[in-house]
Design an enzyme around this catalytic site. Structure first.
Site, PDB file in Angstrom:
ATOM      1  N   ASP A  77       0.844  -1.186   0.000  1.00 30.93           N
ATOM      2  CA  ASP A  77       0.000   0.000   0.000  1.00 30.93           C
ATOM      3  C   ASP A  77       0.883   1.241   0.000  1.00 30.93           C
ATOM      4  O   ASP A  77       2.098   1.147   0.200  1.00 30.93           O
ATOM      5  CB  ASP A  77      -1.016  -0.015   1.152  1.00 30.93           C
ATOM      6  CG  ASP A  77      -0.400   0.177   2.526  1.00 30.93           C
ATOM      7  OD1 ASP A  77       0.817  -0.064   2.686  1.00 30.93           O
ATOM      8  OD2 ASP A  77      -1.127   0.551   3.446  1.00 30.93           O
ATOM      9  N   TYR A  79       2.920   4.731   0.800  1.00 32.80           N
ATOM     10  CA  TYR A  79       3.578   5.265   1.991  1.00 32.80           C
ATOM     11  C   TYR A  79       2.567   6.092   2.786  1.00 32.80           C
ATOM     12  O   TYR A  79       1.814   6.879   2.218  1.00 32.80           O
ATOM     13  CB  TYR A  79       4.769   6.136   1.603  1.00 32.80           C
ATOM     14  CG  TYR A  79       5.899   5.398   0.925  1.00 32.80           C
ATOM     15  CD1 TYR A  79       6.639   4.431   1.611  1.00 32.80           C
ATOM     16  CD2 TYR A  79       6.246   5.662  -0.398  1.00 32.80           C
ATOM     17  CE1 TYR A  79       7.688   3.757   0.998  1.00 32.80           C
ATOM     18  CE2 TYR A  79       7.303   4.994  -1.019  1.00 32.80           C
ATOM     19  CZ  TYR A  79       8.013   4.038  -0.314  1.00 32.80           C
ATOM     20  OH  TYR A  79       9.048   3.376  -0.924  1.00 32.80           O
ATOM     21  N   PHE A  90       6.716   1.906  -4.260  1.00 33.87           N
ATOM     22  CA  PHE A  90       8.103   2.087  -3.838  1.00 33.87           C
ATOM     23  C   PHE A  90       8.668   3.470  -4.145  1.00 33.87           C
ATOM     24  O   PHE A  90       9.712   3.850  -3.623  1.00 33.87           O
ATOM     25  CB  PHE A  90       9.032   1.022  -4.450  1.00 33.87           C
ATOM     26  CG  PHE A  90       8.748  -0.371  -4.000  1.00 33.87           C
ATOM     27  CD1 PHE A  90       9.188  -0.829  -2.761  1.00 33.87           C
ATOM     28  CD2 PHE A  90       8.014  -1.238  -4.799  1.00 33.87           C
ATOM     29  CE1 PHE A  90       8.915  -2.118  -2.328  1.00 33.87           C
ATOM     30  CE2 PHE A  90       7.733  -2.530  -4.371  1.00 33.87           C
ATOM     31  CZ  PHE A  90       8.182  -2.971  -3.134  1.00 33.87           C
ATOM     32  N   HIS A 204      11.107  -9.080   1.085  1.00 31.67           N
ATOM     33  CA  HIS A 204      10.810  -7.675   0.823  1.00 31.67           C
ATOM     34  C   HIS A 204      12.057  -6.829   1.072  1.00 31.67           C
ATOM     35  O   HIS A 204      12.841  -7.126   1.983  1.00 31.67           O
ATOM     36  CB  HIS A 204       9.675  -7.220   1.743  1.00 31.67           C
ATOM     37  CG  HIS A 204       9.026  -5.949   1.321  1.00 31.67           C
ATOM     38  ND1 HIS A 204       9.535  -4.712   1.649  1.00 31.67           N
ATOM     39  CD2 HIS A 204       7.907  -5.708   0.591  1.00 31.67           C
ATOM     40  CE1 HIS A 204       8.760  -3.777   1.140  1.00 31.67           C
ATOM     41  NE2 HIS A 204       7.763  -4.350   0.486  1.00 31.67           N
TER      42      HIS A 204
END
Length: 246
Positions: A77, A79, A90, A204
């Site tokens: 989701d 930031y 990202f 991740h």
């Protein structure tokens, strides 16, 4: 139907066409209406604290048209800190530099991986140049409330993006699918072997998970990376497509 039209009007036309067969299903129509209604309610209730901005929610789709997609890179989701979310997974605005305290840990570790693989590090946090080259930077949940990660999961965003990912991967062939972290790994069920996609899986790149699992994004002590950027470009060259200038 007002909420449905509002939702669809925000989607680029190529993505509207891809998803149009689903609109024959009343449950699907209800889903889109609910998402639109819940998002508008959240923005009215918490002005200026829902990220990204309204006009940037579908920016990943606008930035990377379907016919240009070479790579699909999935985030979870947006930031949830002010000034970071810009509608690309990202990615953060270009004024946020690698040395800044605002530069996310995921991007710090992506920078490490790029360097370890022989690519130039990112000069700033904006990944728009990836999107322009065919890297779909898609978050599973497309909005969030300030300071509350995963706060909009109940809106139904994940159901929408799951369908979008599934339809894209059934339509495209020879696409690289980067699955970073356990959440993204669950999306592998949407990948049909006959479509000849390359699946790249790792932990991740966030500070908490980067070295974990049997397939770490970075090796301990930054001794190496998962080589996803190198493997992607090798795959694209093998399929007569231009590599990504990471």
């Amino acid at each position: 139907m007002g909420y449905l039209h509002s939702f669809l009007d925000r989607l680029p036309t190529d993505y509207q066409s891809l998803l149009s067969p689903r609109l024959k299903d009343p449950k699907w129509v209800h889903l889109l209406e609910t998402i639109q209604e819940q998002e508008e309610l959240a923005r009215n209730t918490h002005p200026n604290s829902i990220f990204p901005q309204y006009e940037r929610v579908f920016f990943a789709l606008a930035a990377t048209p379907i016919h240009q997609i070479k790579v699909i890179l999935l985030g979870q989701d947006p930031y949830h800190s002010p000034g970071l979310a810009q509608g690309l997974a990202f990615s953060v605005p270009d004024q946020i530099m690698p040395g800044s305290n605002l530069f996310p840990s995921s991007l710090r570790n992506i920078n490490k991986a790029l360097t370890l693989e022989g690519f130039a590090p990112l000069s700033n946090g904006d990944l728009s140049h990836w999107a322009d080259q065919g890297v779909l930077l898609l978050n599973a949940c497309l909005t969030v409330q300030s300071g509350l990660p995963n706060s909009h999961v109940a809106f139904g965003w994940n159901t929408f993006t799951d369908a979008l990912i599934q339809d894209l991967l059934n339509y495209l062939s020879g696409t690289v699918v980067m699955l970073w972290g356990g959440f993204a790994h669950k999306k592998e069920v949407f990948i049909q072997p006959e479509r000849n996609h390359l699946i790249l899986k790792s932990s991740h790149p966030s500070g908490l998970g980067v070295y974990k699992t049997k397939a770490p994004f970075l090796l301990p002590k930054d001794a190496g990376s998962c080589n996803h950027f190198t493997l992607t470009n090798s795959w694209l060259r093998q399929h007569n497509r231009d590599p990504i200038s990471w």
